[in-house]
Write an enzyme that holds these catalytic residues in place. Structure first.
Site, mmCIF file in Angstrom:
data_model
loop_
_atom_site.group_PDB
_atom_site.id
_atom_site.type_symbol
_atom_site.label_atom_id
_atom_site.label_comp_id
_atom_site.label_asym_id
_atom_site.label_seq_id
_atom_site.Cartn_x
_atom_site.Cartn_y
_atom_site.Cartn_z
ATOM 1 N N CYS A 116 11.779 -33.831 33.041
ATOM 2 C CA CYS A 116 9.794 -34.823 33.885
ATOM 3 C C CYS A 116 9.605 -34.226 34.932
ATOM 4 O O CYS A 116 9.249 -34.258 36.070
ATOM 5 C CB CYS A 116 10.403 -36.171 34.742
ATOM 6 S SG CYS A 116 9.032 -37.409 34.477
ATOM 7 N N LEU A 117 9.117 -33.293 33.840
ATOM 8 C CA LEU A 117 7.450 -33.047 35.511
ATOM 9 C C LEU A 117 5.866 -32.415 34.419
ATOM 10 O O LEU A 117 6.279 -32.143 33.475
ATOM 11 C CB LEU A 117 7.736 -31.587 35.367
ATOM 12 C CG LEU A 117 7.272 -30.482 36.598
ATOM 13 C CD1 LEU A 117 7.198 -30.907 38.646
ATOM 14 C CD2 LEU A 117 7.706 -29.154 36.282
#
EC number: 2.3.2.34
Length: 185
Positions: A116-117
């Site tokens: 999750c970026l």
């Protein structure tokens, strides 16, 4: 890396010395992505965080490489975390595909390697997703920052890890240390 750069240079030299039919055939051998990557890889290598190392298993394929992040502070200090980065043909209109190869207990990385970026998202509600102006350097710096200032317990992908931290920080640290000992040395 120099091999692909040399081929691109050779291709440019051929343009001037061949007919237009041959030139168009020769030019098709390299995608726009490959031409961008020659420049971006050079910039990346010149501006790597000192906690990161890149490795190109095949120097002729700049679109597939590995990144090792070795944090020097925080929960993940002492670990070596491997990422696989694959740059799709549609780059730089779409972001690279990134997977964490090291099993990790992290709120923003699942145990199966999903990350999750926001800059790895094609579309992001907060406007911080991928844009054609971003580069591989941004991706590497973003991945590196997941272990320090971008570590986010309040918008997690791995909800169990985030809740673990919020409920018992000391036990969370112990589990992170266990994962580092088992998977990240």
């Amino acid at each position: 890396m120099l091999t692909l750069a040399s081929k691109l240079k050779w291709d440019e030299d051929l343009k001037g010395s061949q007919t237009s039919v041959s030139t168009s055939d020769s030019t098709r051998r390299f995608s726009m992505r490959d031409k961008l990557l020659v420049t971006e890889v050079a910039e990346l290598e010149a501006n790597l965080p000192w906690t990161c190392k890149v490795h190109f298993p095949d120097p002729n394929k700049l679109h597939c490489f590995q990144l090792t992040v070795s944090p020097d502070e925080g929960y993940y200090q002492g670990g070596n975390f491997q990422f696989e980065i694959e740059v799709p043909d549609a780059y730089n209109m779409v972001p690279p595909k990134v997977k964490c190869l090291t099993k990790i207990w992290h709120p923003n990385i699942t145990e199966t390697g999903e990350i999750c970026l926001s800059l790895l998202r094609e579309h992001s509600a907060d406007g911080t997703g991928w844009a054609p102006t971003r580069t591989l350097k941004d991706v590497v710096w973003g991945l590196n920052s997941l272990f320090t200032d971008l570590l986010n317990f309040y918008d997690p992908l791995n909800i169990e890890a985030a809740e673990h931290h919020l409920q018992d920080k000391e036990d969370f640290r112990d589990k992170v240390d266990e994962y580092i000992r088992r998977y990240a040395r």
